[in-house]
Structure formats: C-alpha cells, structure tokens
Write a protein that holds these residues in place. Structure first.
Motif, PDB file in Angstrom:
ATOM      1  N   GLU A 182     -34.274   2.655  24.822  1.00 26.45           N
ATOM      2  CA  GLU A 182     -35.338   3.326  24.324  1.00 26.45           C
ATOM      3  C   GLU A 182     -34.825   4.151  23.040  1.00 26.45           C
ATOM      4  O   GLU A 182     -35.921   3.998  22.169  1.00 26.45           O
ATOM      5  CB  GLU A 182     -36.035   4.317  25.396  1.00 26.45           C
ATOM      6  N   GLY A 183     -33.977   4.525  22.979  1.00 29.26           N
ATOM      7  CA  GLY A 183     -33.569   5.306  21.613  1.00 29.26           C
ATOM      8  C   GLY A 183     -33.356   4.422  20.476  1.00 29.26           C
ATOM      9  O   GLY A 183     -34.031   4.656  19.165  1.00 29.26           O
ATOM     10  N   ALA A 184     -32.757   3.163  20.503  1.00 26.33           N
ATOM     11  CA  ALA A 184     -32.723   2.402  19.717  1.00 26.33           C
ATOM     12  C   ALA A 184     -34.265   1.818  19.302  1.00 26.33           C
ATOM     13  O   ALA A 184     -34.608   1.538  17.750  1.00 26.33           O
ATOM     14  CB  ALA A 184     -31.890   0.982  20.125  1.00 26.33           C
ATOM     15  N   LEU A 185     -35.069   1.502  20.049  1.00 24.88           N
ATOM     16  CA  LEU A 185     -36.608   0.979  19.675  1.00 24.88           C
ATOM     17  C   LEU A 185     -37.122   2.252  19.031  1.00 24.88           C
ATOM     18  O   LEU A 185     -37.846   1.652  18.063  1.00 24.88           O
ATOM     19  CB  LEU A 185     -37.118   0.694  21.065  1.00 24.88           C
ATOM     20  N   ALA A 186     -37.191   3.406  19.525  1.00 22.31           N
ATOM     21  CA  ALA A 186     -37.908   4.664  18.867  1.00 22.31           C
ATOM     22  C   ALA A 186     -37.537   4.781  17.418  1.00 22.31           C
ATOM     23  O   ALA A 186     -37.924   5.060  16.530  1.00 22.31           O
ATOM     24  CB  ALA A 186     -37.896   5.864  19.697  1.00 22.31           C
ATOM     25  N   LEU A 187     -35.839   4.754  17.380  1.00 20.92           N
ATOM     26  CA  LEU A 187     -35.235   5.448  15.848  1.00 20.92           C
ATOM     27  C   LEU A 187     -35.342   4.178  15.135  1.00 20.92           C
ATOM     28  O   LEU A 187     -35.472   4.288  13.728  1.00 20.92           O
ATOM     29  CB  LEU A 187     -33.982   5.772  16.285  1.00 20.92           C
ATOM     30  N   HIS A 188     -34.877   2.953  15.325  1.00 20.19           N
ATOM     31  CA  HIS A 188     -34.758   1.997  14.504  1.00 20.19           C
ATOM     32  C   HIS A 188     -35.966   0.841  14.503  1.00 20.19           C
ATOM     33  O   HIS A 188     -35.646  -0.245  13.848  1.00 20.19           O
ATOM     34  CB  HIS A 188     -33.294   1.268  14.592  1.00 20.19           C
ATOM     35  N   GLY A 189     -36.607   0.654  15.714  1.00 21.86           N
ATOM     36  CA  GLY A 189     -37.646  -0.286  15.792  1.00 21.86           C
ATOM     37  C   GLY A 189     -37.144  -1.457  16.194  1.00 21.86           C
ATOM     38  O   GLY A 189     -37.574  -2.781  16.325  1.00 21.86           O
ATOM     39  N   ARG A 190     -35.808  -1.453  16.877  1.00 20.56           N
ATOM     40  CA  ARG A 190     -34.874  -2.612  17.431  1.00 20.56           C
ATOM     41  C   ARG A 190     -35.026  -2.791  18.781  1.00 20.56           C
ATOM     42  O   ARG A 190     -34.494  -2.143  19.447  1.00 20.56           O
ATOM     43  CB  ARG A 190     -33.557  -2.471  16.760  1.00 20.56           C
ATOM     44  N   PRO A 191     -36.012  -3.833  19.484  1.00 20.13           N
ATOM     45  CA  PRO A 191     -35.870  -4.014  20.859  1.00 20.13           C
ATOM     46  C   PRO A 191     -34.337  -4.657  21.452  1.00 20.13           C
ATOM     47  O   PRO A 191     -33.528  -5.070  20.556  1.00 20.13           O
ATOM     48  CB  PRO A 191     -36.907  -5.157  20.968  1.00 20.13           C
ATOM     49  N   THR A 192     -34.137  -4.376  22.421  1.00 19.99           N
ATOM     50  CA  THR A 192     -32.806  -4.674  22.968  1.00 19.99           C
ATOM     51  C   THR A 192     -32.788  -5.879  23.740  1.00 19.99           C
ATOM     52  O   THR A 192     -33.670  -6.012  24.753  1.00 19.99           O
ATOM     53  CB  THR A 192     -32.230  -3.509  23.829  1.00 19.99           C
ATOM     54  N   LEU A 193     -31.999  -6.805  23.571  1.00 20.04           N
ATOM     55  CA  LEU A 193     -31.610  -7.908  24.560  1.00 20.04           C
ATOM     56  C   LEU A 193     -30.618  -7.774  25.581  1.00 20.04           C
ATOM     57  O   LEU A 193     -29.648  -7.234  25.239  1.00 20.04           O
ATOM     58  CB  LEU A 193     -31.263  -9.311  23.945  1.00 20.04           C
ATOM     59  N   LEU A 194     -30.958  -7.224  26.905  1.00 19.69           N
ATOM     60  CA  LEU A 194     -30.074  -6.821  27.632  1.00 19.69           C
ATOM     61  C   LEU A 194     -29.689  -8.093  28.597  1.00 19.69           C
ATOM     62  O   LEU A 194     -30.576  -8.454  29.380  1.00 19.69           O
ATOM     63  CB  LEU A 194     -30.839  -5.752  28.692  1.00 19.69           C
ATOM     64  N   PHE A 195     -28.360  -8.414  28.547  1.00 19.68           N
ATOM     65  CA  PHE A 195     -27.835  -9.457  29.105  1.00 19.68           C
ATOM     66  C   PHE A 195     -27.095  -8.677  30.597  1.00 19.68           C
ATOM     67  O   PHE A 195     -26.262  -7.761  30.390  1.00 19.68           O
ATOM     68  CB  PHE A 195     -26.547 -10.079  28.507  1.00 19.68           C
ATOM     69  N   VAL A 196     -27.493  -9.149  31.600  1.00 27.33           N
ATOM     70  CA  VAL A 196     -27.040  -8.778  33.064  1.00 27.33           C
ATOM     71  C   VAL A 196     -26.309  -9.642  33.668  1.00 27.33           C
ATOM     72  O   VAL A 196     -26.841 -10.820  34.293  1.00 27.33           O
ATOM     73  CB  VAL A 196     -28.231  -8.219  33.817  1.00 27.33           C
ATOM     74  N   ASP A 197     -24.765  -9.617  33.666  1.00 26.98           N
ATOM     75  CA  ASP A 197     -23.972 -10.735  34.362  1.00 26.98           C
ATOM     76  C   ASP A 197     -24.032 -10.443  36.019  1.00 26.98           C
ATOM     77  O   ASP A 197     -23.916  -9.322  36.280  1.00 26.98           O
ATOM     78  CB  ASP A 197     -22.831 -10.616  33.784  1.00 26.98           C
TER      79      ASP A 197
END
Length: 442
Positions: free
Chosen positions: A107-122
C-alpha cells in the motif's frame, strides 16, 4: 524476515556473489518470457500470459503445475515485463504478521510511487482458508496483483472466493524436447559438453520426468565431478545413485515403451503387456513410475467394468513399498496381468471429461433448495431443505427426486458398457430411470 526482493528504486544493489557460488539452475533463469522453456502455450503471443504482457495489464492468476516447470521464473519476469514492483512470499515460512507487513508495504509503494505490486505467493495452497481470505480486499482494490504458485489442484486447495478473482493457468511438465533444450543451455553456460554418451544423455533426460530444476541439479553434479571419461547409462546410474533407464541399441525410449505397455493393456494382451513391463524394469525404469501409469490405466481404461483393478494397482504399490526390488516387482507384474485380463471400459473417463466441461460451462449454479443443508434457523426460513425426499423412506429406497440445479436439465455423462461389472451397473441405471418416468407420470 524480509519478504520482498530489493526494489532497485529504493535499495542500492549489493555486489553479486562469485559466479561459481551461484547454482546452475539460478544462473540459467530466463531473462525474459521468450526464454521460458516448455510453456509456450502460456507465454507465446497467443497464450494468456503473452496477451496480458502485450496489453501491459496483468490480472491475478494461479500458476498450477508440477515442480521445476518455471512458475517462479514466470512470476519474476511478469513484474519486469509490465514495470510492476515485485514482492514474494512463501506460504511455508510466513504467517499472519508477515502478510500484514507485506500488504502495508504494498500500500505504501502504491501511495508514494504509484507502483502496484505483483505479489508472488509460492505454495499458496499451504495457507489456510482464513489466510487466503485475507488476500481478497487487497486484490479487489488493486493494491496487489496476485500470482500464486501451487502443485496442488486449485479446485480443492484454494478458496472459491479467491479462485473467482484469479485465472488458473496450467503449466505442463517439460517435454523431452524442452529438457533437451535446457540441457543445451547448460552446456553452453559451462562451455564444455556434458560427460555422457548419447544413450546416457537420453537416460538422464528421461529420469528427470519433466522437472527442469531436477535435471539441472543432476547436470551440476556431473560437471562438479570433473569426470575424465563420458559415462554410459549404467555408469550414470551408479554415479547418481539412482536407477536410470537403459535404452537398447535401437534406442527404444522411455516414452515409446510406456506407450507400448499402455496399448497392450488396453488391447487385453497380457503376454505383450508383461513383455513391455519387463523391458522397462530390467532396463532400470523407476518401478514407482510404472505403478503410477498402471493406476492411471485402471481408472481410464477399466473403470467400473472391474472396480477391483484400481485396488489391485494400489495394493501392488503398497507391496512394492514393503518389499522393495526385486521381490516387489512381482506385485507389479501381478497388477499388470490383472489390468490386461480385466474387462475394459472408458465410460468413467469419458463421463468425467463431459462432467468437467459441463461444470466449467455452467459456472456456479445453485443446487435446488430442497437438497441444501439447513443447520441454522435462517436457512430453514428461506427454504433450505424444505421438501427433501428421504430416499430410505420411499418405496424401493428410491425417491426419484430431481437433484439438478434450477434451470439446468438433467444430463447423462456416464454411459456404462455391456462388459464386466458395468453390465450390472447399467441394469441399475435403467431400473432407476424407469422408476423416475413412472413417478413423473403419477
């Protein structure tokens, strides 16, 4: 525990480890999706992943496939392909606190940098249902694009709510051709040919059973040994302490022989089936591989014509586990003979294919309310279980009720044949159908 790969925009790169310290499988990880081997049905221009990357937009997905088929590599490359932040977590090592911190960072990365996260869950199937539900709000808000990896059937291992928000993509075991290409990449990286004869090279590829990571691990072991002379198949088996199939001078391969065994069983020729079984086992084929194929055959080609066939194959597996080689191989031969001499039917196999296709096409139609369980007063008040016909109270122990979803006509998937035990099953189905017609006319 740091759950995220370093973000180049936030963390200065650390010096790489010496090349010799990096495992071969890691050094050969593809640099872009075009280098992924064996999954072109997904990563190619017409594949689901290829199309998403071309459009520059990813949807959440579950990568389902055997070990060593490229699930982790694909996830890493997907983030780079569309400029997303990459984060990874393993369900084996993580708990609720780790997930909360991970989502907060996303959420912080999206708010500060506008970068959505690809979350890989093994190993996503190892999270329990409550933990899986915890992903839902973040996926729905677009905080993360979920890419889960699993070796288990998602239909059973993952929540329906999570599956409804993610596309299931199936990765295939690597074919012999794909493994051959991977072997060539390893040789190019090492700069010298693998110290194996041509038959031993084929045996090594067959022994990997579609697992690219396992193949590269064996290759690295061979290179590290710095062998003076190339190994033949027998020498390879001794060196790796693993039974490796030996191919004769005509190079009848692993897949040719298992195909011959399967078709001899289907054709009810116990003599030929026993011959091909012996060819495989005396060549050094893994007995458990043969047993897996016999179990599959018992369901696919015998089915309900002789339900004991499946039990015979599973008992043979238990006997082999108990006795080992060579004594346990007699139990495999017995299961082979049982399957070859059993009546044949693929009615169960065809019925399952049709039922699966129908389930996919009809989505989430609700069963009729009268056959739904009603453990609470509210559920009873809205009609769950109302009017249920208890078959044991009906004449002949058969109510003839309709169990299909509202708006869906009864289907016929299973069509028994006039062979073996299925002849008796066919009589029962015909009797029940007649009773349904009689009661429908009343």
């Amino acid at each position: 525990m740091d759950l995220f790969a370093p973000d180049p925009a936030e963390t200065p790169p650390s010096p790489p480890p010496p090349t010799g310290a990096i495992p071969l499988a890691e050094r050969l990880r593809p640099a872009h999706l075009g280098e992924v081997i064996g999954q072109e049905h997904l990563t190619g221009p017409e594949g689901a992943i290829g199309r998403m990357v071309a459009a520059g937009r990813l949807s959440s997905m579950i990568l389902w496939g055997p070990p060593g088929t490229g699930k982790t590599s694909i996830a890493r490359l997907l983030a780079a392909s569309v400029g997303m932040r990459y984060a990874s977590v393993s369900a084996v090592f993580s708990g609720v606190a780790d997930l909360k911190r991970m989502f907060a960072e996303a959420e912080g990365a999206l708010a500060l940098h506008g970068r959505p996260t690809l979350l890989f869950v093994d190993e996503i199937h190892r999270f329990n249902r409550a933990q899986q539900d915890g992903f839902l709000p973040y996926v729905e808000r677009g905080t993360v694009t979920l890419v889960g990896a699993t070796t288990e059937n998602p239909s059973f291992a993952l929540n329906a709510a999570l599956l409804s928000r993610a596309q299931v993509l199936i990765l295939h075991r690597l074919s012999p051709e794909a493994l051959t290409a991977l072997l060539a990449r390893a040789e190019e990286a090492e700069g010298v040919p693998l110290p194996l004869t041509a038959p031993a090279r084929e045996a090594l590829i067959a022994s990997a059973d579609g697992d690219g990571r396992f193949l590269l691990g064996q290759v690295e072991t061979l290179y590290n040994a710095q062998l003076a002379q190339p190994l033949d198949p027998a020498g390879l088996g001794r060196f790796l302490q693993r039974r490796v199939a030996v191919y004769d001078k005509d190079r009848d391969g692993h897949y040719n022989l298992i195909s011959a065994l399967h078709k001899s069983l289907r054709g009810s020729d116990p003599q030929a089936a026993l011959y091909y079984l012996a060819r495989m086992l005396t060549a050094g084929e893994e007995p458990l591989y043969v047993l897996r194929r016999l179990v599959r055959f018992a369901s696919e080609d015998i089915g309900m014509a002789d339900p004991q066939a499946l039990q015979q194959c599973l008992l043979a597996k238990d006997a082999y586990d108990f006795l080992g080689s060579p004594e346990g191989e007699l139990a495999i031969a017995q299961a082979c003979l049982y399957c070859a001499t059993a009546p044949k039917s693929n009615a169960a196999y065809k019925a399952w294919k049709e039922a699966a296709a129908s389930a996919h096409a009809t989505g989430s139609l609700m069963p009729p309310a009268n056959i739904l369980n009603a453990p609470t007063k509210l559920m009873k008040d809205i009609g769950y279980g109302a009017g249920y016909a208890y078959d044991h109270d009906a004449p002949d122990g058969f109510s003839g009720d309709n169990y299909w979803p509202e708006g869906m006509a009864p289907q016929q998937f299973y069509r028994p044949v006039e062979r073996g035990f299925e002849r008796e099953v066919l009589k029962r189905l015909e009797w029940w159908d007649r009773k349904r017609r009689e009661r429908g006319a009343e």
